[in-house]
Design an enzyme around this catalytic site. Structure first.
Site, PDB file in Angstrom:
ATOM      1  N   SER A   1       0.839  -1.198   0.000  1.00  0.00           N
ATOM      2  CA  SER A   1       0.000   0.000   0.000  1.00  0.00           C
ATOM      3  C   SER A   1       0.872   1.244   0.000  1.00  0.00           C
ATOM      4  CB  SER A   1      -0.893   0.028   1.251  1.00  0.00           C
ATOM      5  OG  SER A   1      -1.550   1.276   1.392  1.00  0.00           O
TER       6      SER A   1
ATOM      7  N   TYR B   1      -2.521  -0.918   9.947  1.00  0.00           N
ATOM      8  CA  TYR B   1      -2.521  -1.215   8.510  1.00  0.00           C
ATOM      9  C   TYR B   1      -1.220  -0.754   7.850  1.00  0.00           C
ATOM     10  CZ  TYR B   1      -4.049  -1.300   3.619  1.00  0.00           C
ATOM     11  OH  TYR B   1      -4.149  -1.545   2.260  1.00  0.00           O
TER      12      TYR B   1
END
Length: 259
Positions: A143, A167
């Site tokens: 990401s 995350y």
């Protein structure tokens, strides 16, 4: 070698975790269009059927990314059934979110397990099948938030969309894990790379016009990503076109991480 042969995945067996999700669908389409057979490893066969219907050359195998035994059994079933595993795309994620001050130990640990540890488990269990043929392609979906922290200004008045700390930390770990295994597996002709998508908000998030405008204004390209924007890089990293590319993280983010 002719151009089309570089990207041709005919007779290749590809496994995609989380293949019926927002980005997973485009990843599967990229592999299918290039000629591979695709096995979607997931928990929900009904969801798989909803998304792919009667699409040819795509199949479902049950997996629980939380359990090593389930992952091991899943890869063994695929290996026995299709006689090979050529490509693995680690796209599946599960996590619990909360803000940076109130996240509990349980929420933190679940996010790390579902975003980082599950990728480790899948890589570990697929290695024997790729070593057997002295070839393979492993693609880990990371990401932009594994590369840079969130710009919290864009979340003002939209706090419910704020990216949780577990995350981004885990996705940064995925990028480092990619480099580690790229070096470790190079002698077996196994390429390991990661892809870091930028702003690819789900359809639910896109319902918030104000937040989407914030994302667009924060990106050099002036737009959000479409899942189809990932298809080219997935085809490239899965094919012979990337035979000398390993240990790399490719940001598909419209320039987000450049600023």
């Amino acid at each position: 070698m002719e151009k089309f042969e570089l990207f041709n995945l005919s007779n290749k067996i590809a496994v995609v975790t989380g293949g019926y999700g927002h980005l997973g669908q485009a990843i599967c389409k990229a592999l299918l269009h290039a000629g591979s057979k695709v096995i979607v490893a997931g928990r929900n066969e009904n969801k798989f059927a909803e998304v792919f219907g009667e699409t040819k050359n795509i199949y479902f195998e049950e997996i629980n990314l939380e359990e090593t035994a389930s992952i091991k059994t899943c890869f063994e079933r695929i290996g026995d059934k299709y006689q090979n595993i050529d490509i693995l795309v680690n796209n599946g994620v599960y996590l619990l979110a909360n803000d940076a001050e109130n996240m509990t130990d349980h929420e933190w640990e679940t996010g790390v397990d579902g975003t980082l540890n599950s990728v480790f488990r899948c890589i570990r269990e697929v290695i024997p099948f790729m070593k057997r043929n002295m070839s393979g392609k492993i693609i880990n979906i990371a990401s932009m938030y594994g590369m840079v922290p969130p710009n919290f200004k864009i979340y003002k008045n939209f706090e419910r969309f704020t990216n949780p700390p577990n995350y981004g930390v885990s996705k940064a770990g995925v990028i480092q894990m990619t480099k580690y295994y790229a070096v470790y597996l190079a002698k077996y002709n196994i390429n390991v790379n990661s892809v870091s998508p930028g702003p690819f908000p789900s359809s639910q998030v896109q319902a918030s016009e104000g937040f989407i405008n914030n994302l667009k204004d924060s990106n050099p390209s002036g737009r959000i990503g479409k899942p189809e924007d990932l298809m080219g890089v997935i085809n490239f990293l899965s094919s012979n076109a990337s035979s000398f590319v390993t240990g790399q993280n490719i940001a598909v983010d419209g320039g987000w991480t450049v600023w």
